[in-house]
Scaffold this motif. Structure first.
Motif, PDB file in Angstrom:
ATOM      1  N   GLU A  56     -11.794  56.644 -17.666  1.00  0.00           N
ATOM      2  CA  GLU A  56     -12.269  57.299 -18.888  1.00  0.00           C
ATOM      3  C   GLU A  56     -13.361  56.481 -19.548  1.00  0.00           C
ATOM      4  OE1 GLU A  56     -12.530  60.091 -21.964  1.00  0.00           O
ATOM      5  OE2 GLU A  56     -11.651  60.172 -19.959  1.00  0.00           O
ATOM      6  N   LEU A  57     -13.215  55.150 -19.562  1.00  0.00           N
ATOM      7  CA  LEU A  57     -14.257  54.295 -20.130  1.00  0.00           C
ATOM      8  C   LEU A  57     -15.538  54.397 -19.324  1.00  0.00           C
ATOM      9  CD1 LEU A  57     -12.187  51.088 -20.985  1.00  0.00           C
ATOM     10  CD2 LEU A  57     -13.060  52.791 -22.575  1.00  0.00           C
ATOM     11  N   ALA A  58     -15.415  54.458 -17.986  1.00  0.00           N
ATOM     12  CA  ALA A  58     -16.615  54.589 -17.162  1.00  0.00           C
ATOM     13  C   ALA A  58     -17.317  55.922 -17.415  1.00  0.00           C
ATOM     14  CB  ALA A  58     -16.233  54.452 -15.690  1.00  0.00           C
ATOM     15  N   ARG A  59     -16.557  56.995 -17.591  1.00  0.00           N
ATOM     16  CA  ARG A  59     -17.162  58.303 -17.862  1.00  0.00           C
ATOM     17  C   ARG A  59     -17.904  58.305 -19.180  1.00  0.00           C
ATOM     18  NH1 ARG A  59     -16.361  62.697 -20.624  1.00  0.00           N
ATOM     19  NH2 ARG A  59     -14.534  61.834 -21.659  1.00  0.00           N
ATOM     20  N   ARG A  60     -17.296  57.667 -20.196  1.00  0.00           N
ATOM     21  CA  ARG A  60     -17.975  57.605 -21.496  1.00  0.00           C
ATOM     22  C   ARG A  60     -19.228  56.732 -21.435  1.00  0.00           C
ATOM     23  NH1 ARG A  60     -13.075  57.061 -25.975  1.00  0.00           N
ATOM     24  NH2 ARG A  60     -11.922  58.951 -25.348  1.00  0.00           N
ATOM     25  N   GLY A  61     -19.163  55.662 -20.639  1.00  0.00           N
ATOM     26  CA  GLY A  61     -20.356  54.834 -20.477  1.00  0.00           C
ATOM     27  C   GLY A  61     -21.478  55.591 -19.810  1.00  0.00           C
ATOM     28  N   ALA A  62     -21.153  56.422 -18.827  1.00  0.00           N
ATOM     29  CA  ALA A  62     -22.178  57.254 -18.198  1.00  0.00           C
ATOM     30  C   ALA A  62     -22.767  58.253 -19.181  1.00  0.00           C
ATOM     31  CB  ALA A  62     -21.584  57.977 -16.993  1.00  0.00           C
ATOM     32  N   ALA A  63     -21.913  58.805 -20.049  1.00  0.00           N
ATOM     33  CA  ALA A  63     -22.430  59.737 -21.063  1.00  0.00           C
ATOM     34  C   ALA A  63     -23.377  59.034 -22.011  1.00  0.00           C
ATOM     35  CB  ALA A  63     -21.256  60.356 -21.831  1.00  0.00           C
ATOM     36  N   LEU A  64     -23.066  57.788 -22.360  1.00  0.00           N
ATOM     37  CA  LEU A  64     -23.972  57.025 -23.229  1.00  0.00           C
ATOM     38  C   LEU A  64     -25.314  56.786 -22.557  1.00  0.00           C
ATOM     39  CD1 LEU A  64     -21.669  54.327 -24.842  1.00  0.00           C
ATOM     40  CD2 LEU A  64     -22.802  56.211 -25.985  1.00  0.00           C
TER      41      LEU A  64
ATOM     42  N   GLU B 289     -18.695  48.451 -24.394  1.00  0.00           N
ATOM     43  CA  GLU B 289     -18.257  49.363 -23.360  1.00  0.00           C
ATOM     44  C   GLU B 289     -16.832  49.067 -22.900  1.00  0.00           C
ATOM     45  OE1 GLU B 289     -21.051  49.201 -20.221  1.00  0.00           O
ATOM     46  OE2 GLU B 289     -22.711  50.022 -21.388  1.00  0.00           O
ATOM     47  N   GLY B 290     -16.325  47.945 -23.253  1.00  0.00           N
ATOM     48  CA  GLY B 290     -14.981  47.588 -22.793  1.00  0.00           C
ATOM     49  C   GLY B 290     -13.859  48.194 -23.585  1.00  0.00           C
ATOM     50  N   SER B 291     -14.132  48.860 -24.713  1.00  0.00           N
ATOM     51  CA  SER B 291     -13.069  49.417 -25.541  1.00  0.00           C
ATOM     52  C   SER B 291     -13.479  50.789 -26.040  1.00  0.00           C
ATOM     53  CB  SER B 291     -12.777  48.500 -26.733  1.00  0.00           C
ATOM     54  OG  SER B 291     -13.910  48.411 -27.550  1.00  0.00           O
ATOM     55  N   PRO B 292     -12.557  51.727 -26.218  1.00  0.00           N
ATOM     56  CA  PRO B 292     -12.880  53.047 -26.740  1.00  0.00           C
ATOM     57  C   PRO B 292     -13.488  52.991 -28.126  1.00  0.00           C
ATOM     58  CG  PRO B 292     -10.717  53.039 -25.732  1.00  0.00           C
ATOM     59  CD  PRO B 292     -11.172  51.626 -25.787  1.00  0.00           C
ATOM     60  N   SER B 293     -13.019  52.061 -28.984  1.00  0.00           N
ATOM     61  CA  SER B 293     -13.588  51.967 -30.331  1.00  0.00           C
ATOM     62  C   SER B 293     -15.043  51.533 -30.275  1.00  0.00           C
ATOM     63  CB  SER B 293     -12.767  50.989 -31.174  1.00  0.00           C
ATOM     64  OG  SER B 293     -12.775  49.710 -30.572  1.00  0.00           O
ATOM     65  N   GLY B 294     -15.386  50.639 -29.337  1.00  0.00           N
ATOM     66  CA  GLY B 294     -16.773  50.230 -29.188  1.00  0.00           C
ATOM     67  C   GLY B 294     -17.648  51.355 -28.708  1.00  0.00           C
ATOM     68  N   LEU B 295     -17.160  52.156 -27.765  1.00  0.00           N
ATOM     69  CA  LEU B 295     -17.920  53.301 -27.300  1.00  0.00           C
ATOM     70  C   LEU B 295     -18.108  54.329 -28.405  1.00  0.00           C
ATOM     71  CD1 LEU B 295     -16.298  53.745 -23.793  1.00  0.00           C
ATOM     72  CD2 LEU B 295     -18.617  52.970 -24.272  1.00  0.00           C
ATOM     73  N   LYS B 296     -17.094  54.504 -29.213  1.00  0.00           N
ATOM     74  CA  LYS B 296     -17.200  55.450 -30.326  1.00  0.00           C
ATOM     75  C   LYS B 296     -18.249  54.989 -31.331  1.00  0.00           C
ATOM     76  CE  LYS B 296     -14.411  57.814 -33.779  1.00  0.00           C
ATOM     77  NZ  LYS B 296     -13.070  57.943 -34.371  1.00  0.00           N
ATOM     78  N   ALA B 297     -18.286  53.678 -31.572  1.00  0.00           N
ATOM     79  CA  ALA B 297     -19.293  53.140 -32.496  1.00  0.00           C
ATOM     80  C   ALA B 297     -20.695  53.296 -31.934  1.00  0.00           C
ATOM     81  CB  ALA B 297     -18.997  51.671 -32.781  1.00  0.00           C
ATOM     82  N   ALA B 298     -20.820  53.205 -30.585  1.00  0.00           N
ATOM     83  CA  ALA B 298     -22.141  53.356 -29.980  1.00  0.00           C
ATOM     84  C   ALA B 298     -22.573  54.810 -29.935  1.00  0.00           C
ATOM     85  CB  ALA B 298     -22.139  52.769 -28.577  1.00  0.00           C
ATOM     86  N   ILE B 299     -21.610  55.728 -29.760  1.00  0.00           N
ATOM     87  CA  ILE B 299     -21.948  57.144 -29.681  1.00  0.00           C
ATOM     88  C   ILE B 299     -22.336  57.696 -31.035  1.00  0.00           C
ATOM     89  CG2 ILE B 299     -20.947  59.428 -29.221  1.00  0.00           C
ATOM     90  CD1 ILE B 299     -19.295  58.140 -27.033  1.00  0.00           C
ATOM     91  N   ALA B 300     -21.726  57.192 -32.113  1.00  0.00           N
ATOM     92  CA  ALA B 300     -21.918  57.790 -33.429  1.00  0.00           C
ATOM     93  C   ALA B 300     -23.370  57.881 -33.859  1.00  0.00           C
ATOM     94  CB  ALA B 300     -21.094  57.023 -34.465  1.00  0.00           C
ATOM     95  N   PRO B 301     -24.203  56.815 -33.761  1.00  0.00           N
ATOM     96  CA  PRO B 301     -25.598  56.953 -34.204  1.00  0.00           C
ATOM     97  C   PRO B 301     -26.380  57.939 -33.355  1.00  0.00           C
ATOM     98  CG  PRO B 301     -24.955  54.649 -34.024  1.00  0.00           C
ATOM     99  CD  PRO B 301     -23.912  55.438 -33.356  1.00  0.00           C
ATOM    100  N   ALA B 302     -26.117  57.959 -32.039  1.00  0.00           N
ATOM    101  CA  ALA B 302     -26.883  58.850 -31.180  1.00  0.00           C
ATOM    102  C   ALA B 302     -26.468  60.295 -31.347  1.00  0.00           C
ATOM    103  CB  ALA B 302     -26.687  58.429 -29.732  1.00  0.00           C
TER     104      ALA B 302
END
Length: 445
Positions: A388-396, A408-421
């Motif tokens: 799931e983390l790899a899929r979200r990283g690909a989406a980013l 990229e190592g945690s869901p909360s970090g991915l969520k923080a990266a996705i929010a501005p974009a």
């Protein structure tokens, strides 16, 4: 008796909730004490008091005795007729509690809960996460109820076993059946219990000496009955008993003779009944029960001094008691203290013990990854999380967002990266699908 015990459970649960205990252990301890006292009175004491006859009850106590019909029975003391009628009903009550206290756990775990779960799913009401958790979550194992029921049966058996030894067999069956059913209900049919401390079981240990004192008292009345168990007075204790009861051997013999020749109406008179009761107390000093009399007297003195200390003198005497304990541990328990110190010195560290347990194949942790039976499930969950983390990283990366490896190592970090974009105009246009009837303004919105 069984129905009233269940009603008492519901009432005391509401009372304890109203008291608002601060901890789970305090809540459980208060509920356990209330349940034990109420069930023991209902199971053991009321059946004795209701079927006994107490003439000339003081008017102050009649407020309690009249509504409960206490002292209106036919038996002045335990006789053969009492055991054949009242004792038999008591044995039946104890035997029924062997199954009525234990089987509901199995029925709830294997029958009622699965039926409720299946019915909820069939009716279509369980569609949300909260409702599914509600029907699939196992019930809580009620330790206060089970401990109160167990000690109620045990103390009842100890109380009446001097006249009905068959109760010991019923107690052995109850302990065996209760152990296995409680074990199954706790491990298979209940959720993980909260972390209680030792106070719950420590309080239960006070019930057994109390039952032993009641056992000694009832056994003295039974074995001192000269019709059932004739015996002579103990020469050493009879003088103490005469001064304690306030009647001599000659007066006791005359009182018992008058009692045997009196009619039922005459026995209710104070001139006949009171001397006879004094004579029956003097029978505690007979050879058939003098050792039980010593246990009873020691128990009564202990409980009187204990509750006087707890209720009145503890603030004043607690420093003295602490000093005596320290002196006793220093001068009388030197060998024990040395052994404890040696054990503490040779205790292995947890890391070493953990390696030893792991090498022997024993479970040393509640974590799934540390248990051989659940390690496969833990690896599957970890694999799914990484995928799931790899899929979200690909989406980013498709959105053109650069994130650090830490994010990229945690869901909360991915969520923080996705929010501005996600809220940028260009990214929104690139990921928003275009419907046939949508115009440019709707897509931007």
């Amino acid at each position: 008796v069984l129905v009233i015990n269940q009603i008492l459970l519901l009432l005391f649960t509401m009372f304890v909730d109203f008291m608002r205990p601060q901890t789970v252990t305090e809540y459980t301890t208060v509920q356990l004490l209330m349940l034990f006292i109420s069930q023991f009175i209902n199971t053991s004491l009321l059946i004795l008091l209701v079927n006994s006859r107490f003439p000339n009850i003081p008017s102050v106590l009649q407020i309690i005795t009249q509504p409960l019909s206490i002292g209106k029975g036919e038996y002045y003391e335990m006789t053969g007729t009492w055991f054949s009628i009242i004792g038999a009903s008591l044995i039946i009550t104890v035997v029924v509690q062997v199954f009525s206290n234990t089987l509901p756990q199995i029925l709830m775990a294997r029958l009622v809960n699965p039926l409720v779960r299946s019915l909820s799913i069939w009716m279509g009401g369980a569609v949300t996460k909260e409702t599914l958790e509600m029907i699939y979550e196992l019930p809580e194992w009620n330790i206060s109820l089970r401990v109160a029921q167990t000690f109620n049966v045990v103390c009842t058996i100890v109380f009446y076993s001097s006249g009905m030894p068959i109760l010991y067999i019923a107690g052995a069956i109850y302990c065996t059946v209760g152990y296995w059913i409680d074990k199954y209900g706790l491990l298979r049919g209940s959720r993980r219990p909260p972390a209680y401390n030792q106070k719950v079981i420590e309080m239960c240990m006070h019930f057994i000496p109390f039952a032993a004192v009641l056992h000694a008292c009832l056994a003295c009345f039974l074995f001192g009955n000269q019709i059932l168990f004739p015996s002579e007075f103990n020469d050493t204790l009879v003088g103490f008993a005469e001064s304690w009861v306030g009647i001599t051997q000659a007066d006791a013999a005359a009182a018992q003779s008058n009692w045997l020749t009196a009619s039922s109406s005459e026995r209710d008179s104070e001139s006949i009944y009171v001397p006879y009761i004094q004579a029956r107390w003097l029978d505690f000093a007979r050879m058939g029960c003098f050792f039980l009399m010593l246990i009873f007297v020691i128990g009564v003195v202990y409980y009187v001094l204990y509750y006087l200390y707890i209720g009145l003198f503890q603030p004043l005497l607690s420093p003295v008691v602490s000093g005596i304990r320290e002196l006793f541990a220093k001068f009388c328990c030197k060998d024990l203290c040395k052994k404890r110190a040696q054990v503490a010195e040779h205790e292995a560290e947890w890391a070493t013990t953990e390696k030893d347990l792991e090498g022997k194949g024993y479970a040393f942790s509640y974590l799934m990854k540390d248990n051989d039976k659940y390690r496969g499930a833990h690896n599957a969950i970890e694999h799914s999380s990484k995928a799931e983390l790899a899929r979200r990283g690909a989406a980013l990366s498709n959105l053109g967002v650069k994130s650090s490896p830490k994010l990229e190592g945690s869901p909360s970090g991915l969520k923080a990266a996705i929010a501005p974009a996600a809220f940028s105009g260009e990214a929104a246009k690139s990921v928003t699908p275009t419907a046939p009837n949508d115009n440019e303004e709707d897509r931007e919105a």
